[in-house]
Design a protein around this motif. Structure first.
Motif, PDB file in Angstrom:
ATOM      1  N   LEU A  98      91.629  -5.846 -28.484  1.00 30.15           N
ATOM      2  CA  LEU A  98      90.978  -5.644 -27.181  1.00 30.15           C
ATOM      3  C   LEU A  98      92.043  -5.925 -26.134  1.00 30.15           C
ATOM      4  O   LEU A  98      92.387  -7.081 -25.874  1.00 30.15           O
ATOM      5  N   THR A  99      92.576  -4.856 -25.575  1.00 27.07           N
ATOM      6  CA  THR A  99      93.782  -4.987 -24.751  1.00 27.07           C
ATOM      7  C   THR A  99      93.533  -5.625 -23.379  1.00 27.07           C
ATOM      8  O   THR A  99      94.476  -5.877 -22.650  1.00 27.07           O
ATOM      9  N   ASP A 100      92.248  -5.861 -23.059  1.00 23.38           N
ATOM     10  CA  ASP A 100      91.968  -6.540 -21.786  1.00 23.38           C
ATOM     11  C   ASP A 100      91.612  -8.014 -22.005  1.00 23.38           C
ATOM     12  O   ASP A 100      91.190  -8.696 -21.088  1.00 23.38           O
ATOM     13  N   ARG A 101      91.792  -8.484 -23.239  1.00 23.82           N
ATOM     14  CA  ARG A 101      91.489  -9.889 -23.549  1.00 23.82           C
ATOM     15  C   ARG A 101      92.781 -10.605 -23.936  1.00 23.82           C
ATOM     16  O   ARG A 101      93.757  -9.977 -24.332  1.00 23.82           O
ATOM     17  N   THR A 102      92.722 -11.920 -23.898  1.00 26.27           N
ATOM     18  CA  THR A 102      93.924 -12.691 -24.234  1.00 26.27           C
ATOM     19  C   THR A 102      94.136 -12.704 -25.753  1.00 26.27           C
ATOM     20  O   THR A 102      93.231 -12.368 -26.524  1.00 26.27           O
ATOM     21  N   THR A 103      95.318 -13.136 -26.129  1.00 25.55           N
ATOM     22  CA  THR A 103      95.664 -13.248 -27.543  1.00 25.55           C
ATOM     23  C   THR A 103      94.665 -14.169 -28.251  1.00 25.55           C
ATOM     24  O   THR A 103      94.145 -13.838 -29.315  1.00 25.55           O
ATOM     25  N   ALA A 104      94.401 -15.317 -27.621  1.00 25.29           N
ATOM     26  CA  ALA A 104      93.485 -16.296 -28.229  1.00 25.29           C
ATOM     27  C   ALA A 104      92.094 -15.704 -28.416  1.00 25.29           C
ATOM     28  O   ALA A 104      91.466 -15.885 -29.459  1.00 25.29           O
ATOM     29  N   GLU A 105      91.619 -14.990 -27.408  1.00 23.02           N
ATOM     30  CA  GLU A 105      90.274 -14.393 -27.496  1.00 23.02           C
ATOM     31  C   GLU A 105      90.199 -13.359 -28.619  1.00 23.02           C
ATOM     32  O   GLU A 105      89.194 -13.267 -29.325  1.00 23.02           O
ATOM     33  N   ASN A 106      91.275 -12.590 -28.781  1.00 22.86           N
ATOM     34  CA  ASN A 106      91.299 -11.583 -29.843  1.00 22.86           C
ATOM     35  C   ASN A 106      91.231 -12.209 -31.226  1.00 22.86           C
ATOM     36  O   ASN A 106      90.545 -11.704 -32.111  1.00 22.86           O
ATOM     37  N   ILE A 107      91.939 -13.320 -31.385  1.00 22.90           N
ATOM     38  CA  ILE A 107      91.948 -13.978 -32.697  1.00 22.90           C
ATOM     39  C   ILE A 107      90.600 -14.669 -32.952  1.00 22.90           C
ATOM     40  O   ILE A 107      90.064 -14.634 -34.059  1.00 22.90           O
ATOM     41  N   ALA A 108      90.070 -15.234 -31.881  1.00 21.39           N
ATOM     42  CA  ALA A 108      88.820 -16.012 -32.026  1.00 21.39           C
ATOM     43  C   ALA A 108      87.629 -15.142 -32.424  1.00 21.39           C
ATOM     44  O   ALA A 108      86.684 -15.632 -33.051  1.00 21.39           O
ATOM     45  N   ILE A 109      87.680 -13.876 -32.076  1.00 17.19           N
ATOM     46  CA  ILE A 109      86.511 -13.008 -32.260  1.00 17.19           C
ATOM     47  C   ILE A 109      86.001 -12.975 -33.710  1.00 17.19           C
ATOM     48  O   ILE A 109      84.792 -12.971 -33.958  1.00 17.19           O
ATOM     49  N   SER A 110      86.935 -13.019 -34.655  1.00 13.47           N
ATOM     50  CA  SER A 110      86.499 -12.936 -36.060  1.00 13.47           C
ATOM     51  C   SER A 110      85.813 -14.232 -36.507  1.00 13.47           C
ATOM     52  O   SER A 110      85.035 -14.235 -37.454  1.00 13.47           O
ATOM     53  N   MET A 111      86.115 -15.346 -35.818  1.00 14.71           N
ATOM     54  CA  MET A 111      85.456 -16.615 -36.166  1.00 14.71           C
ATOM     55  C   MET A 111      84.144 -16.772 -35.416  1.00 14.71           C
ATOM     56  O   MET A 111      83.214 -17.390 -35.897  1.00 14.71           O
ATOM     57  N   GLU A 112      84.108 -16.199 -34.217  1.00 12.44           N
ATOM     58  CA  GLU A 112      82.879 -16.304 -33.403  1.00 12.44           C
ATOM     59  C   GLU A 112      81.693 -15.632 -34.096  1.00 12.44           C
ATOM     60  O   GLU A 112      80.567 -16.126 -34.016  1.00 12.44           O
ATOM     61  N   VAL A 113      81.942 -14.497 -34.747  1.00 12.35           N
ATOM     62  CA  VAL A 113      80.818 -13.791 -35.396  1.00 12.35           C
ATOM     63  C   VAL A 113      80.253 -14.596 -36.564  1.00 12.35           C
ATOM     64  O   VAL A 113      79.147 -14.328 -37.021  1.00 12.35           O
TER      65      VAL A 113
END
Lengths: 233, 295
Positions: A98-113
């Motif tokens: 997701l090119t409008d999100r930060t690096t941390a947010e991109n990595i976190a997404i798979s754990m958030e679900v």
């Protein structure tokens, strides 16, 4: 334990034909064990990416049977499919960041679900960024990263949720030698921790001296399968 | 991380991303609720006023001659033959003169040269409370007009008819504004959610690939519609309340408005309007999800 229980991936006569009649894969049969590291090699257009897409249920086969952990995934839908996908980490060739999100947010997404705790997510993200030499990119928007950095973020996201199966498509395509070594070390660590790792690549340096099995695809067909220790079937 | 924590975070993210269209939708929902509630408020007050008028309704039957006691009994039985009535009062010429004189007050000198029996005798008939519809009153009036010795029947026909058609017109406006409320809330919310979905297409695709469940992806959009409903309708009702108070404050002196006793909705009616708006907004977001968010 029976053979099926030890097998992570089972593909029996799997074919994928895109309309009108483009054959991407033909009659692929392969078994990959739990905790195995497995290489799929071949030139561009050989069918490597298609095979990975079938394994992660991003696409469905035209023919044949695919089982993950002893369960057929051909007809999986809804929450069962979601639960399976949570156990599979995929680093896509086109990254899918997701090119409008930060690096941390991109990595976190798979754990958030998977509803992991925020503190745990923060710690895991920091650890992964350090291991991939991206610690200073924590709050950088991924659209501003180089291709090589984006590739590492995609890989970090794939392994963040500690999946039992990791599928990686061309993991070192945009990386220099040092970073390639770092990435491979990370994948090896995941494999040693028990994850089944499937790597699709055309980079010879990755599999040339490997002790793991290597399968070569040519025009969608299984051309050769090098067993552990270099034996070819 | 709990499900609801994650979902609320997603809602916040959606609202931040599409705040422009969210505000437009919020204002449209508020305005629709305000328009509907405004007309509905007038309508309910008019109905209330109509009820009050109905309580004071009486039909005056003018007679050619003063009826003797025996004829009075005959007339009473004839009137009751149509329907039960609350009260029947016979007014003689002298009583009518007295009444008129007292109504004139200081100006009753004008009656000095006029004979005291110039006013016709009459019967005042107060119908039962169940005889309140215009058609029934008309039928009763026509029946009374056919009684022997009757010259004319009056009950303020013109006024009652005008009031009846005014409330009928109001009920049509309420229906139209209700339809407007339904259409605008459903379409505007659906449109905004559609924009959000299109704007987050890449993310939704990724969420599916990393194993997000249907509930994880869909609930934030449903909540978004729900929030629009709660905020929009509450804002609409609150604006109407402020407007109502302002009108009461500025037009409370002697005048036309003082004829009516205006009252605001009961909390139950207000809550029902808010509840229906929430339902419509959620329906709007649900229909869009069914169309554009196939998982």
């Amino acid at each position: 334990m029976s053979k099926t229980a030890e097998t992570m991936i089972e593909m029996i006569k799997v074919s994928k034909i895109y309309p009108p009649d483009v054959v991407a894969l033909r009659d692929i049969s392969i078994s990959i064990d739990v905790g195995e590291m497995f290489f799929i090699i071949g030139m561009s257009g050989a069918g490597k990416t298609t095979l990975l897409k079938l394994l992660c249920s991003m696409d469905s086969p035209s023919k044949g049977l695919i089982e993950i952990g002893g369960k057929s995934i051909n007809q999986l839908k809804g929450s069962k499919l979601a639960r399976l996908r949570q156990k599979i980490g995929v680093a896509y060739q086109d990254f899918k960041l997701l090119t409008d999100r930060t690096t941390a947010e991109n990595i976190a997404i798979s754990m958030e679900v998977s509803y992991k705790k925020p503190q745990m997510i923060r710690n895991r993200v920091r650890t992964l960024l350090e291991q991939l030499d991206l610690a200073d990119k924590h709050d950088t928007i991924t659209g501003e990263l180089s291709r090589g950095e984006q590739q590492r973020v995609a890989l970090a996201r794939a392994i963040a949720n500690s999946p039992t199966m990791i599928l990686v498509d061309e993991p070192t395509g945009n990386l220099d030698a040092t970073t390639t070594e770092r990435v491979m070390q990370l994948l090896t660590n995941c494999n040693k921790a028990g994850a089944t790792v499937v790597i699709a690549t055309h980079d010879q340096s990755l599999y040339q001296h490997t002790s793991h099995r290597v399968m070569e695809l040519r025009k969608g067909q299984l051309h050769a399968l090098a067993e552990t220790g270099g034996k070819t079937s | 991380m709990s499900f609801w924590f994650t979902v609320i975070r997603q809602v916040g993210r959606n609202l931040r991303m599409t705040w422009g269209s969210q505000i437009m939708t919020l204002l449209t929902v508020s305005l629709s609720v305000l328009i509907f509630a405004f007309f509905y408020l007038i309508y309910t007050n008019m109905l209330h006023f109509g009820d009050k008028l109905g309580n004071d309704l009486s039909l005056i039957v003018y007679l050619e001659e003063e009826p003797v006691p025996e004829m009075q009994q005959q007339l009473i039985s004839k009137i009751k033959a149509f329907d039960d009535v609350e009260e029947i009062r016979f007014i003689s010429r002298a009583q009518a003169y007295q009444r008129f004189a007292s109504q004139l007050g200081k100006n009753q000198d004008v009656l000095n040269d006029i004979p005291k029996d110039f006013l016709p005798p009459s019967i005042e008939v107060v119908p039962m409370k169940n005889l309140r519809s215009l058609n029934q009153v008309k039928l009763f009036s026509a029946y009374l007009a056919r009684l022997p010795g009757t010259t004319k029947v009056q009950y303020g026909q013109d006024w009652v008819e005008r009031f009846y058609y005014f409330t009928k017109l109001l009920s049509i406006i309420v229906l139209l504004s209700g339809t407007l409320l339904i259409l605008t809330t459903i379409f505007m919310v659906a449109y905004t959610i559609r924009l959000t979905i299109l704007g987050r297409q890449a993310e939704l695709e990724l969420l599916k690939l990393v194993g997000a469940t249907n509930n994880y992806i869909r609930t934030p959009f449903l909540l978004e519609g729900l929030f629009q409903g709660i905020l929009g309708s509450s804002l609409g009702i609150a604006s109407l309340f402020v407007l109502f108070q302002w009108i009461k404050l500025h037009f409370s002196g002697p005048g036309f408005l003082n004829l009516f006793e205006f009252s605001f909705f009961s909390p139950m009616v207000g809550l029902t309007i808010i509840g229906v708006s929430i339902l419509l907004c959620t329906l709007g977001s649900y229909s869009t999800m069914q169309k554009f968010l196939r998982i």
